[in-house]
Design a protein around this motif. Structure first.
Motif, PDB file in Angstrom:
ATOM      1  N   GLY A 219      41.251  28.549  41.239  1.00 36.11           N
ATOM      2  CA  GLY A 219      40.337  29.398  41.788  1.00 36.11           C
ATOM      3  C   GLY A 219      39.974  30.667  40.897  1.00 36.11           C
ATOM      4  N   LEU A 220      38.841  31.049  41.227  1.00 36.56           N
ATOM      5  CA  LEU A 220      38.287  32.143  40.424  1.00 36.56           C
ATOM      6  C   LEU A 220      37.486  32.945  41.346  1.00 36.56           C
ATOM      7  CD1 LEU A 220      37.232  33.480  37.639  1.00 36.56           C
ATOM      8  CD2 LEU A 220      35.258  31.735  37.708  1.00 36.56           C
ATOM      9  N   LYS A 221      37.831  34.553  41.326  1.00 37.64           N
ATOM     10  CA  LYS A 221      37.254  35.175  42.060  1.00 37.64           C
ATOM     11  C   LYS A 221      36.503  36.486  41.250  1.00 37.64           C
ATOM     12  CE  LYS A 221      37.734  37.844  46.507  1.00 37.64           C
ATOM     13  NZ  LYS A 221      36.819  37.174  47.078  1.00 37.64           N
ATOM     14  N   THR A 222      35.314  36.905  41.228  1.00 30.31           N
ATOM     15  CA  THR A 222      34.915  37.964  40.551  1.00 30.31           C
ATOM     16  C   THR A 222      33.806  38.863  41.374  1.00 30.31           C
ATOM     17  OG1 THR A 222      32.760  37.057  39.861  1.00 30.31           O
ATOM     18  CG2 THR A 222      34.836  36.483  38.548  1.00 30.31           C
ATOM     19  N   ARG A 223      34.076  40.265  41.030  1.00 28.08           N
ATOM     20  CA  ARG A 223      33.103  41.273  41.657  1.00 28.08           C
ATOM     21  C   ARG A 223      32.498  41.878  40.490  1.00 28.08           C
ATOM     22  NH1 ARG A 223      33.213  45.305  46.521  1.00 28.08           N
ATOM     23  NH2 ARG A 223      32.355  43.445  47.443  1.00 28.08           N
ATOM     24  N   LEU A 224      31.271  41.858  40.474  1.00 32.70           N
ATOM     25  CA  LEU A 224      30.266  42.675  39.663  1.00 32.70           C
ATOM     26  C   LEU A 224      29.539  43.963  40.467  1.00 32.70           C
ATOM     27  CD1 LEU A 224      28.991  43.451  36.717  1.00 32.70           C
ATOM     28  CD2 LEU A 224      27.244  41.987  37.420  1.00 32.70           C
ATOM     29  N   ASP A 225      30.002  45.121  40.319  1.00 33.34           N
ATOM     30  CA  ASP A 225      29.633  46.399  40.814  1.00 33.34           C
ATOM     31  C   ASP A 225      28.722  47.092  39.980  1.00 33.34           C
ATOM     32  OD1 ASP A 225      29.131  48.474  42.262  1.00 33.34           O
ATOM     33  OD2 ASP A 225      31.089  48.806  43.237  1.00 33.34           O
ATOM     34  N   SER A 226      27.460  46.945  40.014  1.00 30.98           N
ATOM     35  CA  SER A 226      26.646  47.726  38.850  1.00 30.98           C
ATOM     36  C   SER A 226      25.432  48.071  39.640  1.00 30.98           C
ATOM     37  CB  SER A 226      26.304  46.607  37.825  1.00 30.98           C
ATOM     38  OG  SER A 226      25.529  45.524  38.179  1.00 30.98           O
ATOM     39  N   PRO A 227      25.255  49.038  40.303  1.00 32.65           N
ATOM     40  CA  PRO A 227      24.173  49.688  40.686  1.00 32.65           C
ATOM     41  C   PRO A 227      23.310  50.326  39.586  1.00 32.65           C
ATOM     42  CG  PRO A 227      25.816  50.804  41.911  1.00 32.65           C
ATOM     43  CD  PRO A 227      26.660  49.705  41.178  1.00 32.65           C
TER      44      PRO A 227
END
Length: 959
Positions: A323-331
């Motif tokens: 499994g792979l879980k990513t979050r990109l938070d880049s406003p």
């Protein structure tokens, strides 16, 4: 033995028939229920393929290139690879940046200079497909091309850029298939781990950032069970100095040019002699329409968790769950100055013209709508992306001759930005005299106000405030994207061992992709213009906190010599919205009272869609070999069924609120459904001849395909440009668009003249059918009557004509070129790597020759390195030559192009002992900027993006 051979032949014949069986079956079915997982062939170039290298573990740059060279040498088709330096450490902080070092690969960058989209052999991202362990990755954009900035490089152990084709590989790529690989706990048995801490600083913005990453791998139970875990957290601030022109350049109509009979000069044709006529010497005259300059500020946070559990109870069974879980938070928030010097009769004076371009003029008309009104622009992109991939894979070696592999996965990507993106403008309301002139690059601007203030000096000295501005354009937008792919694959491999046939490979793959887009904006209801024109509010009346920023940014646009304010004001949209809502109830000049809810964003059906795409693929492939040769030949049959839903609404009227200020009134929306279905047969063949153990020639031929962007399958349309007076209807696409298809051929000569060294030369040719481009149909009657004023009285004669743009399948395109590469290491620790790719391309639409968009004619790279003992040093320069990004932006032959760019990176690391290593890395050391222009003319700048140099200091601990 006779009986065994008979069984193999019978089984092979049965498999061949079975591969074809699903197609008539599928054709007779109604739309089938979703099949959980979808196609994921065993990953090419997996680490098991180079197990012989595991006895001696080599890390660092030399080890990475050694593994990549071995993968290339043993591959079944033309490919290049890149491998991790060690567990959890990729050569670059960004996967796309690492791929840019590979022969034939170029990348595009997002704000902050981070690599985002990948092109192969000059063909743009839409011709490329990205998979992870053979599984298709969902995307947060309109297309299928993967945005690499959502994926930390730390979770990758390697990547293969497959430029040839095989029947057993996932279809959907013409430029190249990029397969990213994760590590396995069985790459190195036993317990291993790594912990890294990094800090970075950008020398232009003077912003800092940091990253913490960890990886752990272990095997248990007599090395029959393994686990691998990874975690990444990164946070950094970026700044990108930008200049551009959203309103574009204005060009007079040219009666001698069939592609530009109407022009795009909204306020009337540019008329230097003031006679009100379009004279022959004014045909096609170009002048500035709009330009802006400022900075994009971004605080980027990235997190990722990865895990793999693998069970190998025997030599014949392997089962893994990962499994792979990513979050990109880049406003991103862009604070910019914006200028609209659009021509209108009486607005420009003292014009200077050079080579058909107005390069200097004065704006001194006292009319408030005719003078230059400098603007503050807040352009925000709210981007928070969640990407998940989960799967289970099993391999069963039935006997010594027969192996079965099965794979199930679910890939998702979601981004909820609806109504949170902004293009919001405050407009200066003070009388002034301004001068605009062009001398290359960003346009120059000077303005002197009637009260004696100077624009540049006044902004630097804090002489302007809220009372000097009125509310103006107020666009709130953003889309909610949800992309879900389920897939499954069943593959078999049968040993044959006679008649030159080594193995028979076969398989069936199924994918079910469902992508939804919901646009949320305030353009459809006229909310973007609610506070403009006669209904504008003086910002001072909204309270003193709206204009909240005064920017004196360090090194701002220091590489640009143009004249414009280097200090400027800014405002934040949330505070502005709160002030507007607090103003509710005050009288509105157009009647009634102000009500923010009338301007708030709502769901826009005209650019929303639901697309369902189901694919079924089956393949047969023969692996062949002789004394000095090997090869493969196969056939892949692919059936695709697409269902698309969108909405349409007729324009009832267009209302004029002032100069370049209009609003369209729409009928109620109605649903539009489209379906399509197509089947492609994709034959492939690859052949390798080994002249010696070190010299080999590869030949390949195939038919390949690349599906249209998902957004191009939905019959959406927009006429938002009506708001600022450009009457253009843009169609997003339709389900009947056919995929790109290509007949391609490759030849590659490879000489492995020393250990870990290679000299290679390759040629390639592609003929692309059904290439997707954009048509331009000027002056079309789409059923809209005359423009009316706010009282409903006509102010023009009907009908109102529109320019119509739509994606179409062109006739065909041709691409051919060559690649050359050289890599060598000496025993003293020094080494180098060089590559060059050159391609030529042409396309034809309606028998008209056009450049193929998004194709870089040449890409080259040079890297030097030293690695011996505890030291590792290196530097790499990657250069992409200029290429066309959009055709006919100002009529036939006026193309937007990206200008050449060279990206220089360097690294130095020192191993303190077996456990600790300290490193120093530099990026964009030449301080290059991405620039765009029309036909390479520096006077006609289309965009400027400068990122600055970055330095990263790291410390790693491994065990």
């Amino acid at each position: 033995m006779t009986t065994v051979r008979l069984h193999r032949k019978t089984l092979a014949f049965s498999i061949a028939l079975a591969m074809l069986a699903p197609y008539p079956l599928l054709a007779q079915q109604s739309d089938p229920a979703p099949v959980e997982p979808a196609a994921a062939e065993p990953a090419p170039g997996s680490d098991e393929a180079i197990e012989s290298m595991e006895t001696v573990v080599v890390t660092g740059v030399r080890g990475s290139l050694a593994r990549a060279t071995e993968l290339k040498r043993d591959s079944s088709t033309v490919q290049d690879s890149i491998s991790a330096l060690e567990l959890g450490k990729f050569p670059d902080d960004n996967v796309a940046d690492s791929l840019s070092h590979i022969t034939g690969v170029s990348i595009s960058r997002t704000a902050g200079g981070e690599g985002q989209k990948v092109s192969v052999r000059g063909l743009g991202p839409e011709y490329t497909l990205t998979t992870f362990n053979g599984r298709i990755l969902a995307t947060d954009g309109a297309g299928r091309d993967f945005a690499y900035d959502v994926l930390p490089a730390d979770v990758i152990s390697g990547a293969d850029v497959i430029k040839g084709a095989q029947a057993s590989l996932t279809e959907g790529a013409i430029g190249g298939l990029i397969n990213l690989r994760s590590a396995s706990p069985f790459d190195r048995t036993g317990q291993h781990g790594a912990l890294r801490l990094e800090g970075d600083r950008n020398l232009m913005s003077e912003h800092d950032g940091g990253k913490l990453s960890a990886a752990y791998s272990n095997t248990f139970a007599d090395d029959t069970f393994g686990i691998l875990l990874g975690a990444v957290y990164a946070r950094r601030k970026d700044r990108t100095d930008v200049a551009g022109n959203d309103g574009g350049w204005s060009r007079n109509a040219d009666p001698t040019d069939e592609s530009w009979l109407w022009g795009n000069t909204w306020g009337g044709h540019i008329d230097p002699n003031g006679n009100g006529e379009l004279d022959p010497e004014e045909y096609g005259l170009i002048g500035p329409g709009q330009f802006r300059v400022g900075s994009i500020l971004e605080e980027k946070k990235r997190t990722a968790l990865s895990a793999k559990l693998e069970w190998r109870p025997s030599d014949s069974v392997r089962i893994s769950v990962d499994g792979l879980k990513t979050r990109l938070d880049s406003p991103q928030v862009g604070y910019q100055q914006s200028y609209y010097p659009l021509f209108a009769p009486g607005r420009w004076s003292n014009m200077t013209i050079n080579d058909g371009i107005v390069t200097d003029f004065t704006m001194d008309n006292p009319d408030p709508e005719m003078r230059l009104n400098p603007e503050l622009l807040n352009q925000t992109e709210y981007r928070v992306v969640d990407t998940d991939l989960y799967g289970i894979n099993g391999q069963w070696k039935v006997n010594d001759d027969f192996t079965l592999t099965a794979d199930l996965y679910r890939s998702t990507s979601s981004r909820y930005s609806g109504g949170q993106d902004s293009y919001v403008v405050l407009r200066m309301n003070q009388p002034n005299v301004a001068r605009i002139w062009l001398d290359g690059g960003v346009p120059n601007v000077q303005a002197t106000f009637d009260d004696g203030r100077d624009l540049i000096a006044g902004l630097a000295g804090g002489q302007f405030g809220a009372d000097d501005f009125n509310t103006h354009y107020f666009s709130l937008a953003g889309d909610n994207i949800d992309d879900r792919i389920t897939g499954g694959a069943l593959a078999g491999e049968l040993f044959v061992g006679e008649l030159g046939i080594d193995r028979l490979k076969f398989g069936v793959n199924r994918t079910d992709r469902r992508k939804a887009r919901d646009l949320v904006n305030n353009a459809l209801t006229g909310g973007a213009d609610y506070y403009s024109g006669d209904n504008a509010i003086n910002v001072g009346a909204l309270g003193g906190s709206v204009i909240s920023n005064t920017f004196n940014l360090p090194n701002f646009m220091s590489g640009v010599s143009s004249v414009f304010p280097r200090s400027f004001l800014g405002f934040d949209v949330p505070g502005y919205i709160a002030a507007l809502a607090a103003y509710d109830g005050n009288p509105r000049p157009g009647g009634g009272t102000y009500d923010y809810s009338a301007a708030a964003p709502v769901w826009n059906p005209l650019q929303s869609y639901r697309v369902s795409e189901k694919t079924l693929a089956s393949y047969i492939e023969l692996d062949l070999s002789g004394d000095r040769w090997s090869g493969n030949a196969g056939l892949r049959l692919v059936k695709t069924r697409t269902t698309a839903q969108a909405w349409d609404a007729r324009i009832l009227s267009i209302v004029e609120f002032g100069a370049f200020n209009y609003s369209a009134v729409y009928d109620e929306p109605s649903s539009v459904y489209q379906e399509s279905e197509y089947t492609y047969a994709l034959p492939t063949a690859n052949f390798t001849w080994r002249f010696t153990d070190d010299l080999q020639l590869r030949l390949g031929a195939a038919k390949t395909m690349a599906r249209p962007a998902v957004s191009q399958l939905a019959p959406t349309n927009t006429t938002e440009s009506v708001s600022w007076g450009e009457f253009t209807q843009i169609y997003g696409g339709n389900a009947e668009l056919e995929p790109y298809s290509a007949r391609q051929a490759d030849a590659s000569l490879e000489w492995y003249f020393a250990e870990n060294s290679i000299a290679n030369f390759a040629v390639f040719r592609k003929r692309i059918e059904n290439q997707i481009t954009t048509s331009w149909e000027p002056g079309q009657d789409i059923g809209v009557g005359p423009i009316v004023d706010t009282d409903g009285n006509p102010v023009t004669e009907g009908p109102t004509l529109f320019n119509v743009m739509r994606p179409i399948n062109g006739d065909y395109a041709k691409v051919h070129g060559f690649e050359a590469g050289l890599q060598h290491f000496w025993d003293n620790g020094f080494g180098f790597r060089a590559q060059y790719t050159r391609n030529w391309s042409k396309s034809w639409v309606d028998d008209e020759e056009r450049p193929l968009e998004g194709i870089a004619p040449s890409v080259y790279s040079l890297g030097v390195m030293y690695e011996k003992g505890p030291w590792s040093l290196g530097a790499t320069a990657d250069r992409t030559d200029g290429f066309v990004t959009a055709i006919n932006v100002l009529g036939g032959g006026y193309n937007e192009q990206a200008d050449p760019i060279t990206w220089l990176t360097a690294h130095a690391s020192y191993s303190i002992n077996d456990d600790f290593t300290v490193s120093l890395e530099g990026s964009n050391l030449l301080d290059e900027a991405n620039t765009y222009s029309i036909n390479g003319n520096p006077l006609l700048s289309q965009g400027y993006y400068r990122y600055g140099r970055s330095i990263t200091l790291g410390l790693s601990y491994r065990f």
